[in-house]
Design an enzyme around this catalytic site. Structure first.
Site, short mmCIF file in Angstrom:
data_model
loop_
_atom_site.label_atom_id
_atom_site.label_comp_id
_atom_site.label_asym_id
_atom_site.label_seq_id
_atom_site.Cartn_x
_atom_site.Cartn_y
_atom_site.Cartn_z
N HIS A 45 8.06 76.81 62.19
CA HIS A 45 7.26 75.62 62.60
C HIS A 45 8.07 75.35 63.81
O HIS A 45 7.30 75.27 64.76
CB HIS A 45 7.58 74.01 62.01
CG HIS A 45 7.47 73.12 61.78
ND1 HIS A 45 5.97 72.10 61.33
CD2 HIS A 45 7.70 72.05 63.01
CE1 HIS A 45 6.08 71.20 61.84
NE2 HIS A 45 6.86 71.23 62.78
N GLU A 46 9.46 75.02 63.92
CA GLU A 46 9.64 74.84 65.33
C GLU A 46 9.44 75.81 66.35
O GLU A 46 9.20 75.08 68.00
CB GLU A 46 11.20 74.41 65.32
CG GLU A 46 11.77 73.16 64.47
CD GLU A 46 10.61 72.40 64.62
OE1 GLU A 46 10.23 71.59 65.67
OE2 GLU A 46 10.44 71.34 63.66
N HIS A 49 6.25 75.43 68.37
CA HIS A 49 6.64 73.84 69.78
C HIS A 49 6.82 75.04 70.15
O HIS A 49 7.02 74.48 71.78
CB HIS A 49 6.94 73.13 68.97
CG HIS A 49 6.31 72.27 67.64
ND1 HIS A 49 5.41 71.55 68.27
CD2 HIS A 49 7.03 71.19 66.52
CE1 HIS A 49 4.91 70.94 66.91
NE2 HIS A 49 6.11 71.29 66.20
#
Length: 481
Positions: A45-46, A49
Protein backbone atom coordinates in the site's frame (compact mmCIF):
# COMPACT_ATOMS: atom_id res chain seq x y z
CA UNK A 1 -28.89 -32.99 3.99
CA UNK A 2 -30.43 -31.32 7.01
CA UNK A 3 -29.29 -30.97 10.62
CA UNK A 4 -28.08 -34.01 12.46
CA UNK A 5 -26.20 -34.88 15.59
CA UNK A 6 -23.28 -37.01 16.68
CA UNK A 7 -21.05 -38.39 13.95
CA UNK A 8 -20.44 -42.12 13.66
CA UNK A 9 -16.86 -41.56 12.58
CA UNK A 10 -14.06 -42.44 14.98
CA UNK A 11 -10.56 -41.04 14.68
CA UNK A 12 -7.50 -42.80 16.04
CA UNK A 13 -5.54 -39.92 17.49
CA UNK A 14 -2.01 -39.25 18.55
CA UNK A 15 -1.09 -38.82 22.22
CA UNK A 16 -2.84 -35.84 23.80
CA UNK A 17 0.37 -33.96 24.64
CA UNK A 18 1.61 -34.36 21.07
CA UNK A 19 -1.70 -33.08 19.71
CA UNK A 20 -1.61 -30.06 22.03
CA UNK A 21 1.94 -29.21 21.01
CA UNK A 22 1.14 -29.66 17.34
CA UNK A 23 -1.97 -27.51 17.68
CA UNK A 24 -0.03 -24.78 19.47
CA UNK A 25 2.71 -24.70 16.85
CA UNK A 26 0.18 -24.62 14.02
CA UNK A 27 -1.68 -21.79 15.75
CA UNK A 28 1.55 -19.79 16.02
CA UNK A 29 2.32 -20.56 12.38
CA UNK A 30 -1.11 -19.28 11.31
CA UNK A 31 -0.72 -16.06 13.31
CA UNK A 32 2.81 -15.46 12.01
CA UNK A 33 1.71 -16.17 8.43
CA UNK A 34 -1.10 -13.63 8.73
CA UNK A 35 1.24 -11.06 10.32
CA UNK A 36 3.69 -11.44 7.44
CA UNK A 37 0.87 -11.17 4.91
CA UNK A 38 -0.48 -8.08 6.66
CA UNK A 39 2.93 -6.39 6.77
CA UNK A 40 3.39 -7.09 3.07
CA UNK A 41 -0.07 -5.67 2.32
CA UNK A 42 0.72 -2.51 4.29
CA UNK A 43 4.12 -2.16 2.63
CA UNK A 44 2.59 -2.68 -0.81
CA UNK A 45 0.00 0.00 0.00
CA UNK A 46 2.66 2.49 1.04
CA UNK A 47 4.80 1.61 -1.99
CA UNK A 48 1.91 2.78 -4.17
CA UNK A 49 2.07 6.22 -2.56
CA UNK A 50 5.86 6.23 -2.63
CA UNK A 51 6.36 5.22 -6.27
CA UNK A 52 4.00 7.82 -7.68
CA UNK A 53 5.23 10.55 -5.34
CA UNK A 54 8.78 9.95 -6.60
CA UNK A 55 7.48 9.67 -10.16
CA UNK A 56 6.06 13.18 -9.89
CA UNK A 57 9.21 14.56 -8.25
CA UNK A 58 8.01 14.86 -4.65
CA UNK A 59 10.51 14.43 -1.85
CA UNK A 60 9.77 11.46 0.43
CA UNK A 61 12.05 11.45 3.49
CA UNK A 62 10.44 8.42 5.24
CA UNK A 63 8.82 5.08 4.32
CA UNK A 64 7.82 3.01 7.36
CA UNK A 65 5.64 -0.02 8.02
CA UNK A 66 4.15 0.17 11.51
CA UNK A 67 4.01 2.88 14.16
CA UNK A 68 5.85 3.65 17.36
CA UNK A 69 9.51 2.87 18.06
CA UNK A 70 11.74 2.12 15.09
CA UNK A 71 12.83 -1.52 15.13
CA UNK A 72 15.00 -1.47 12.02
CA UNK A 73 15.73 0.99 9.25
CA UNK A 74 18.15 1.89 6.50
CA UNK A 75 18.60 4.86 4.20
CA UNK A 76 18.65 4.75 0.43
CA UNK A 77 19.07 8.06 -1.31
CA UNK A 78 16.96 10.70 0.43
CA UNK A 79 14.49 8.19 1.94
CA UNK A 80 14.71 6.25 5.20
CA UNK A 81 13.01 2.85 4.98
CA UNK A 82 12.14 0.81 8.06
CA UNK A 83 9.84 -1.17 10.34
CA UNK A 84 8.32 0.10 13.56
CA UNK A 85 7.18 -1.82 16.61
CA UNK A 86 3.38 -1.69 16.21
CA UNK A 87 2.33 -3.35 12.91
CA UNK A 88 -1.09 -1.69 12.73
CA UNK A 89 -0.46 0.45 9.68
CA UNK A 90 2.26 2.35 7.91
CA UNK A 91 3.08 5.68 6.36
CA UNK A 92 5.29 7.59 3.99
CA UNK A 93 6.15 11.20 4.74
CA UNK A 94 5.91 13.55 1.76
CA UNK A 95 7.15 17.08 2.35
CA UNK A 96 4.62 19.87 2.00
CA UNK A 97 1.42 17.94 2.66
CA UNK A 98 -0.01 21.12 4.23
CA UNK A 99 0.27 24.39 2.26
CA UNK A 100 1.22 27.79 3.71
CA UNK A 101 -1.58 29.98 5.07
CA UNK A 102 -3.74 31.63 2.44
CA UNK A 103 -3.33 35.34 1.87
CA UNK A 104 -5.88 37.34 3.77
CA UNK A 105 -6.39 34.64 6.40
CA UNK A 106 -7.62 36.15 9.65
CA UNK A 107 -4.90 36.81 12.21
CA UNK A 108 -7.33 37.06 15.11
CA UNK A 109 -6.10 34.68 17.77
CA UNK A 110 -8.39 31.84 18.71
CA UNK A 111 -7.61 28.44 20.17
CA UNK A 112 -8.53 26.71 16.89
CA UNK A 113 -6.47 29.08 14.72
CA UNK A 114 -3.51 28.65 17.05
CA UNK A 115 -3.84 24.88 16.78
CA UNK A 116 -4.00 24.99 12.97
CA UNK A 117 -1.04 27.37 12.82
CA UNK A 118 0.98 25.02 15.03
CA UNK A 119 0.21 22.04 12.79
CA UNK A 120 1.01 24.06 9.66
CA UNK A 121 4.29 25.23 11.12
CA UNK A 122 5.38 21.71 12.04
CA UNK A 123 4.62 20.49 8.50
CA UNK A 124 6.42 23.38 6.81
CA UNK A 125 9.51 22.88 8.97
CA UNK A 126 10.22 19.79 6.84
CA UNK A 127 10.41 21.90 3.70
CA UNK A 128 13.99 22.69 2.71
CA UNK A 129 15.08 25.61 0.51
CA UNK A 130 15.93 23.02 -2.16
CA UNK A 131 12.38 21.62 -2.13
CA UNK A 132 10.92 24.32 -4.34
CA UNK A 133 8.55 22.59 -6.74
CA UNK A 134 8.92 19.25 -4.93
CA UNK A 135 6.38 19.86 -2.18
CA UNK A 136 3.06 18.03 -2.27
CA UNK A 137 0.81 21.11 -2.27
CA UNK A 138 2.62 22.65 -5.28
CA UNK A 139 1.86 19.71 -7.55
CA UNK A 140 -1.16 19.67 -9.91
CA UNK A 141 -4.37 18.38 -8.38
CA UNK A 142 -4.44 15.28 -10.59
CA UNK A 143 -0.95 14.24 -9.48
CA UNK A 144 -1.99 14.50 -5.84
CA UNK A 145 -5.10 12.42 -6.55
CA UNK A 146 -2.98 9.71 -8.19
CA UNK A 147 -0.46 9.67 -5.33
CA UNK A 148 -3.14 9.33 -2.64
CA UNK A 149 -5.29 6.88 -4.60
CA UNK A 150 -2.33 4.64 -5.48
CA UNK A 151 -2.03 3.20 -1.97
CA UNK A 152 -5.58 1.85 -1.73
CA UNK A 153 -5.41 0.84 -5.38
CA UNK A 154 -2.44 -1.41 -4.59
CA UNK A 155 -4.58 -3.15 -1.96
CA UNK A 156 -7.29 -3.60 -4.59
CA UNK A 157 -4.77 -5.13 -7.01
CA UNK A 158 -3.50 -7.47 -4.30
CA UNK A 159 -7.08 -8.48 -3.39
CA UNK A 160 -7.91 -9.27 -7.03
CA UNK A 161 -4.72 -11.32 -7.44
CA UNK A 162 -5.43 -13.29 -4.28
CA UNK A 163 -9.02 -13.96 -5.34
CA UNK A 164 -7.66 -15.15 -8.70
CA UNK A 165 -5.39 -17.57 -6.86
CA UNK A 166 -8.37 -18.70 -4.79
CA UNK A 167 -10.74 -19.23 -7.72
CA UNK A 168 -8.43 -20.47 -10.48
CA UNK A 169 -5.64 -22.08 -8.48
CA UNK A 170 -7.16 -23.53 -5.32
CA UNK A 171 -10.79 -23.62 -6.40
CA UNK A 172 -13.97 -23.37 -4.36
CA UNK A 173 -15.31 -26.18 -2.13
CA UNK A 174 -18.06 -27.96 -4.02
CA UNK A 175 -20.38 -30.72 -2.83
CA UNK A 176 -20.04 -34.26 -4.18
CA UNK A 177 -22.13 -37.42 -3.98
CA UNK A 178 -19.65 -38.90 -1.52
CA UNK A 179 -20.86 -38.99 2.08
CA UNK A 180 -18.67 -37.27 4.68
CA UNK A 181 -20.75 -37.81 7.81
CA UNK A 182 -23.73 -39.89 8.99
CA UNK A 183 -25.28 -38.46 12.18
CA UNK A 184 -26.66 -40.96 14.68
CA UNK A 185 -29.97 -39.16 15.11
CA UNK A 186 -32.17 -36.49 13.56
CA UNK A 187 -32.62 -33.05 15.11
CA UNK A 188 -35.16 -30.52 13.80
CA UNK A 189 -33.78 -27.12 12.77
CA UNK A 190 -33.18 -24.94 15.83
CA UNK A 191 -33.39 -27.83 18.31
CA UNK A 192 -32.62 -26.65 21.85
CA UNK A 193 -30.48 -29.74 22.44
CA UNK A 194 -28.15 -29.10 19.49
CA UNK A 195 -25.38 -27.82 21.75
CA UNK A 196 -25.48 -30.75 24.17
CA UNK A 197 -22.52 -33.11 24.50
CA UNK A 198 -24.68 -35.93 23.13
CA UNK A 199 -27.91 -34.46 21.70
CA UNK A 200 -29.10 -37.95 20.73
CA UNK A 201 -29.60 -38.68 24.45
CA UNK A 202 -31.60 -35.51 25.24
CA UNK A 203 -35.43 -35.79 25.05
CA UNK A 204 -37.12 -33.16 22.89
CA UNK A 205 -40.55 -32.38 21.45
CA UNK A 206 -41.23 -32.64 17.69
CA UNK A 207 -40.54 -28.88 17.52
CA UNK A 208 -37.10 -29.37 19.10
CA UNK A 209 -37.89 -27.98 22.57
CA UNK A 210 -36.45 -29.60 25.70
CA UNK A 211 -38.85 -31.72 27.69
CA UNK A 212 -39.00 -34.24 30.54
CA UNK A 213 -38.70 -37.91 29.62
CA UNK A 214 -42.11 -39.61 29.71
CA UNK A 215 -44.10 -36.44 29.04
CA UNK A 216 -46.55 -36.31 26.16
CA UNK A 217 -44.91 -35.72 22.75
CA UNK A 218 -41.50 -36.05 24.38
CA UNK A 219 -38.96 -38.58 23.17
CA UNK A 220 -35.34 -39.06 22.22
CA UNK A 221 -34.53 -37.86 18.69
CA UNK A 222 -35.20 -40.60 16.13
CA UNK A 223 -32.33 -42.45 14.52
CA UNK A 224 -31.30 -41.13 11.12
CA UNK A 225 -32.65 -43.07 8.11
CA UNK A 226 -29.18 -43.23 6.59
CA UNK A 227 -27.67 -44.69 9.77
CA UNK A 228 -30.48 -47.24 10.01
CA UNK A 229 -29.98 -48.25 6.37
CA UNK A 230 -26.25 -48.78 6.87
CA UNK A 231 -24.79 -45.85 4.94
CA UNK A 232 -21.26 -44.95 6.05
CA UNK A 233 -18.85 -42.07 5.62
CA UNK A 234 -16.92 -42.57 2.38
CA UNK A 235 -19.87 -44.14 0.53
CA UNK A 236 -20.60 -42.64 -2.90
CA UNK A 237 -24.16 -42.60 -4.22
CA UNK A 238 -24.16 -43.67 -7.87
CA UNK A 239 -27.89 -44.07 -8.60
CA UNK A 240 -31.35 -43.61 -7.08
CA UNK A 241 -34.00 -46.20 -7.96
CA UNK A 242 -31.82 -47.27 -10.88
CA UNK A 243 -31.45 -43.75 -12.28
CA UNK A 244 -27.77 -42.76 -12.47
CA UNK A 245 -26.77 -39.69 -10.46
CA UNK A 246 -24.27 -37.42 -12.17
CA UNK A 247 -20.91 -37.38 -10.44
CA UNK A 248 -20.23 -33.80 -11.50
CA UNK A 249 -19.33 -31.80 -8.34
CA UNK A 250 -22.26 -29.71 -7.22
CA UNK A 251 -24.83 -31.06 -9.69
CA UNK A 252 -24.86 -34.62 -8.34
CA UNK A 253 -25.46 -33.59 -4.73
CA UNK A 254 -28.18 -31.13 -5.72
CA UNK A 255 -29.98 -33.87 -7.64
CA UNK A 256 -29.70 -36.19 -4.63
CA UNK A 257 -31.02 -33.53 -2.24
CA UNK A 258 -33.95 -32.66 -4.54
CA UNK A 259 -34.98 -36.33 -4.79
CA UNK A 260 -34.71 -37.00 -1.04
CA UNK A 261 -36.55 -33.83 0.00
CA UNK A 262 -39.44 -34.73 -2.30
CA UNK A 263 -39.64 -38.33 -1.02
CA UNK A 264 -40.61 -38.15 2.66
CA UNK A 265 -42.02 -41.55 3.63
CA UNK A 266 -41.17 -43.10 0.24
CA UNK A 267 -38.54 -45.89 0.13
CA UNK A 268 -35.58 -45.16 -2.15
CA UNK A 269 -33.05 -47.65 -3.46
CA UNK A 270 -29.53 -46.17 -3.45
CA UNK A 271 -26.77 -47.75 -5.49
CA UNK A 272 -23.60 -47.20 -3.48
CA UNK A 273 -19.87 -47.61 -4.03
CA UNK A 274 -18.17 -48.13 -0.67
CA UNK A 275 -14.68 -46.83 0.00
CA UNK A 276 -12.28 -49.79 -0.08
CA UNK A 277 -14.86 -52.19 -1.57
CA UNK A 278 -14.59 -53.61 -5.09
CA UNK A 279 -18.30 -54.04 -5.84
CA UNK A 280 -21.32 -51.75 -5.85
CA UNK A 281 -24.42 -52.65 -3.84
CA UNK A 282 -27.94 -51.38 -3.17
CA UNK A 283 -29.37 -50.00 0.07
CA UNK A 284 -33.02 -49.19 0.72
CA UNK A 285 -33.64 -46.08 2.76
CA UNK A 286 -36.87 -44.24 3.62
CA UNK A 287 -36.47 -40.47 4.16
CA UNK A 288 -38.42 -39.12 7.12
CA UNK A 289 -40.06 -35.72 7.32
CA UNK A 290 -37.91 -33.20 9.17
CA UNK A 291 -37.78 -29.44 9.61
CA UNK A 292 -34.77 -27.85 7.90
CA UNK A 293 -33.56 -24.32 7.32
CA UNK A 294 -34.23 -22.69 3.96
CA UNK A 295 -32.16 -20.10 2.10
CA UNK A 296 -34.09 -19.15 -1.06
CA UNK A 297 -31.99 -16.06 -1.76
CA UNK A 298 -28.76 -18.09 -1.39
CA UNK A 299 -27.07 -15.45 0.76
CA UNK A 300 -25.77 -18.01 3.24
CA UNK A 301 -28.23 -16.93 5.95
CA UNK A 302 -31.32 -19.03 6.82
CA UNK A 303 -34.56 -17.23 5.97
CA UNK A 304 -36.99 -19.75 7.45
CA UNK A 305 -37.78 -23.43 7.82
CA UNK A 306 -39.80 -26.04 5.97
CA UNK A 307 -40.70 -29.71 6.38
CA UNK A 308 -39.03 -31.92 3.75
CA UNK A 309 -37.73 -35.42 3.33
CA UNK A 310 -34.57 -36.03 5.33
CA UNK A 311 -31.95 -38.75 4.93
CA UNK A 312 -29.34 -37.82 7.53
CA UNK A 313 -26.07 -37.50 5.63
CA UNK A 314 -23.60 -34.73 4.96
CA UNK A 315 -21.76 -34.30 1.69
CA UNK A 316 -18.02 -34.45 1.25
CA UNK A 317 -16.59 -31.53 -0.71
CA UNK A 318 -13.76 -31.17 -3.17
CA UNK A 319 -12.09 -28.04 -4.47
CA UNK A 320 -13.04 -27.25 -8.05
CA UNK A 321 -11.14 -24.66 -10.08
CA UNK A 322 -13.42 -21.95 -11.43
CA UNK A 323 -13.26 -20.30 -14.88
CA UNK A 324 -11.77 -16.83 -15.21
CA UNK A 325 -15.21 -15.56 -16.20
CA UNK A 326 -16.43 -16.26 -12.65
CA UNK A 327 -14.14 -13.61 -11.13
CA UNK A 328 -16.26 -10.48 -11.87
CA UNK A 329 -19.41 -11.95 -10.34
CA UNK A 330 -17.58 -13.42 -7.35
CA UNK A 331 -15.66 -10.19 -6.77
CA UNK A 332 -18.81 -8.05 -7.08
CA UNK A 333 -20.49 -10.21 -4.42
CA UNK A 334 -17.53 -9.89 -2.05
CA UNK A 335 -17.31 -6.11 -2.58
CA UNK A 336 -21.05 -5.68 -1.94
CA UNK A 337 -20.85 -7.69 1.28
CA UNK A 338 -17.75 -5.77 2.43
CA UNK A 339 -19.39 -2.39 1.80
CA UNK A 340 -22.45 -3.52 3.74
CA UNK A 341 -20.28 -4.62 6.65
CA UNK A 342 -18.43 -1.28 6.71
CA UNK A 343 -21.68 0.71 6.60
CA UNK A 344 -23.13 -1.38 9.44
CA UNK A 345 -20.18 -0.86 11.80
CA UNK A 346 -21.71 2.12 13.70
CA UNK A 347 -24.98 0.28 14.41
CA UNK A 348 -23.12 -2.86 15.56
CA UNK A 349 -20.88 -1.07 18.06
CA UNK A 350 -23.42 -1.22 20.96
CA UNK A 351 -23.63 -5.01 20.64
CA UNK A 352 -19.84 -5.20 20.45
CA UNK A 353 -19.62 -3.19 23.69
CA UNK A 354 -22.11 -5.48 25.44
CA UNK A 355 -20.27 -8.57 24.21
CA UNK A 356 -16.98 -7.12 25.48
CA UNK A 357 -17.99 -5.90 28.93
CA UNK A 358 -21.37 -7.46 29.73
CA UNK A 359 -20.88 -11.08 28.70
CA UNK A 360 -23.31 -11.03 25.78
CA UNK A 361 -22.66 -13.49 22.97
CA UNK A 362 -20.44 -12.00 20.26
CA UNK A 363 -22.14 -11.21 16.95
CA UNK A 364 -20.34 -13.33 14.35
CA UNK A 365 -21.38 -10.84 11.67
CA UNK A 366 -20.11 -7.86 13.64
CA UNK A 367 -16.78 -6.02 13.29
CA UNK A 368 -13.55 -7.80 14.08
CA UNK A 369 -10.08 -6.33 14.57
CA UNK A 370 -6.64 -7.42 13.45
CA UNK A 371 -6.12 -9.37 16.67
CA UNK A 372 -9.31 -11.30 16.00
CA UNK A 373 -8.43 -11.93 12.35
CA UNK A 374 -4.97 -13.20 13.32
CA UNK A 375 -6.60 -15.53 15.87
CA UNK A 376 -8.88 -16.89 13.15
CA UNK A 377 -5.84 -17.53 10.97
CA UNK A 378 -4.11 -19.39 13.81
CA UNK A 379 -7.26 -21.36 14.61
CA UNK A 380 -7.71 -22.39 10.97
CA UNK A 381 -4.13 -23.66 10.79
CA UNK A 382 -4.65 -25.74 13.97
CA UNK A 383 -8.09 -27.22 13.27
CA UNK A 384 -7.69 -30.98 12.72
CA UNK A 385 -10.90 -31.00 10.67
CA UNK A 386 -9.25 -28.74 8.08
CA UNK A 387 -7.17 -30.33 5.36
CA UNK A 388 -4.07 -28.55 4.10
CA UNK A 389 -6.10 -27.28 1.13
CA UNK A 390 -8.80 -26.02 3.53
CA UNK A 391 -6.18 -24.09 5.48
CA UNK A 392 -4.59 -22.60 2.37
CA UNK A 393 -7.99 -21.63 0.96
CA UNK A 394 -9.07 -19.98 4.21
CA UNK A 395 -5.77 -18.08 4.55
CA UNK A 396 -5.80 -16.77 0.97
CA UNK A 397 -9.46 -15.76 1.28
CA UNK A 398 -8.76 -14.05 4.62
CA UNK A 399 -5.82 -12.05 3.27
CA UNK A 400 -7.73 -11.12 0.12
CA UNK A 401 -10.66 -9.87 2.21
CA UNK A 402 -8.35 -7.82 4.45
CA UNK A 403 -6.85 -6.11 1.39
CA UNK A 404 -10.30 -5.39 0.01
CA UNK A 405 -11.35 -3.82 3.31
CA UNK A 406 -8.14 -1.74 3.35
CA UNK A 407 -9.03 -0.48 -0.13
CA UNK A 408 -12.60 0.42 0.77
CA UNK A 409 -11.86 1.87 4.21
CA UNK A 410 -8.98 4.07 3.05
CA UNK A 411 -11.18 5.63 0.35
CA UNK A 412 -13.72 6.93 2.87
CA UNK A 413 -13.61 10.70 2.15
CA UNK A 414 -12.57 11.74 5.65
CA UNK A 415 -9.25 13.32 6.55
CA UNK A 416 -6.66 11.92 7.43
CA UNK A 417 -7.61 8.86 5.34
CA UNK A 418 -6.39 8.69 1.76
CA UNK A 419 -9.94 9.34 0.61
CA UNK A 420 -9.91 12.62 2.53
CA UNK A 421 -6.82 13.79 0.62
CA UNK A 422 -8.39 12.72 -2.67
CA UNK A 423 -11.60 14.58 -1.81
CA UNK A 424 -9.57 17.70 -0.91
CA UNK A 425 -7.74 17.67 -4.26
CA UNK A 426 -11.00 17.15 -6.18
CA UNK A 427 -12.64 19.98 -4.23
CA UNK A 428 -9.66 22.21 -5.05
CA UNK A 429 -10.08 21.45 -8.77
CA UNK A 430 -13.83 22.11 -8.61
CA UNK A 431 -13.24 25.39 -6.77
CA UNK A 432 -10.63 26.43 -9.34
CA UNK A 433 -12.97 25.61 -12.21
CA UNK A 434 -15.82 27.62 -10.72
CA UNK A 435 -13.49 30.60 -10.15
CA UNK A 436 -12.25 30.42 -13.76
CA UNK A 437 -15.81 30.30 -15.14
CA UNK A 438 -16.65 33.35 -13.06
CA UNK A 439 -13.56 35.20 -14.26
CA UNK A 440 -11.96 35.22 -10.84
CA UNK A 441 -8.35 34.37 -9.92
CA UNK A 442 -7.45 30.81 -8.96
CA UNK A 443 -7.89 30.52 -5.17
CA UNK A 444 -4.84 28.22 -5.01
CA UNK A 445 -4.30 25.00 -3.03
CA UNK A 446 -7.04 23.83 -0.70
CA UNK A 447 -5.89 24.42 2.89
CA UNK A 448 -6.07 20.91 4.29
CA UNK A 449 -4.85 22.26 7.65
CA UNK A 450 -8.36 23.54 8.30
CA UNK A 451 -9.49 19.92 8.46
CA UNK A 452 -7.04 19.01 11.21
CA UNK A 453 -9.74 19.20 13.92
CA UNK A 454 -11.77 16.72 11.85
CA UNK A 455 -8.67 14.57 11.43
CA UNK A 456 -8.11 14.41 15.17
CA UNK A 457 -11.76 13.47 15.79
CA UNK A 458 -11.63 10.74 13.12
CA UNK A 459 -8.31 9.45 14.43
CA UNK A 460 -9.63 9.50 18.00
CA UNK A 461 -12.74 7.52 17.06
CA UNK A 462 -10.63 5.06 15.11
CA UNK A 463 -8.31 4.57 18.10
CA UNK A 464 -11.28 4.01 20.42
CA UNK A 465 -12.84 1.47 18.04
CA UNK A 466 -9.50 -0.27 17.58
CA UNK A 467 -9.03 -0.49 21.34
CA UNK A 468 -12.55 -1.88 21.81
CA UNK A 469 -11.92 -4.48 19.10
CA UNK A 470 -8.62 -5.53 20.67
CA UNK A 471 -10.31 -6.10 24.03
CA UNK A 472 -13.28 -7.89 22.42
CA UNK A 473 -11.00 -10.12 20.35
CA UNK A 474 -9.12 -11.13 23.49
CA UNK A 475 -11.94 -11.64 26.02
CA UNK A 476 -14.79 -12.71 23.73
CA UNK A 477 -13.34 -13.67 20.35
CA UNK A 478 -15.13 -14.82 17.23
CA UNK A 479 -14.02 -18.40 16.53
CA UNK A 480 -14.38 -20.86 13.69
CA UNK A 481 -15.62 -23.55 16.04
Amino acid sequence: MGPGARSRRHRRGRPETELELSGFLLTVLGIVAFAVGLLFSIGFHEFGHYWWARKFGMRVPQFFVGFGTTVWSFRRGETEFGIKAVPLGGYIRIVGMIPPAEEGESKRATRMRSFIAEVRGAALNDVLPTDRGRVFYAKPWWQRVIVMFAGPFHNLVLAVLLFLVLLLGIGLPTTTTTIADVPDCVLPAGAASAGAADPCEVPITPAGELCAAGAADCALPPAGPAAQAGLQPGDTVLAIDGEPVTQEPGDGWEALVDTVQASAGTPLTLTVAREGATEQFDLTVTPIENTVYTDPDEDGEPDGTEAVGYLGVQSATEYVSQPLSSLPGYFATVVTESVQRLVQIPERIPQLFRATFMGEERDREGPIGLVGVSRLSGEAFALPEFSNVDKLSFFVSLLASVNLVLFLFNLVPLYPLDGGHVAGALYEKARSTVARLRGRPDPGPFDIARLMPVAYVVAGLFILLSGLLVIADLVNPITLS
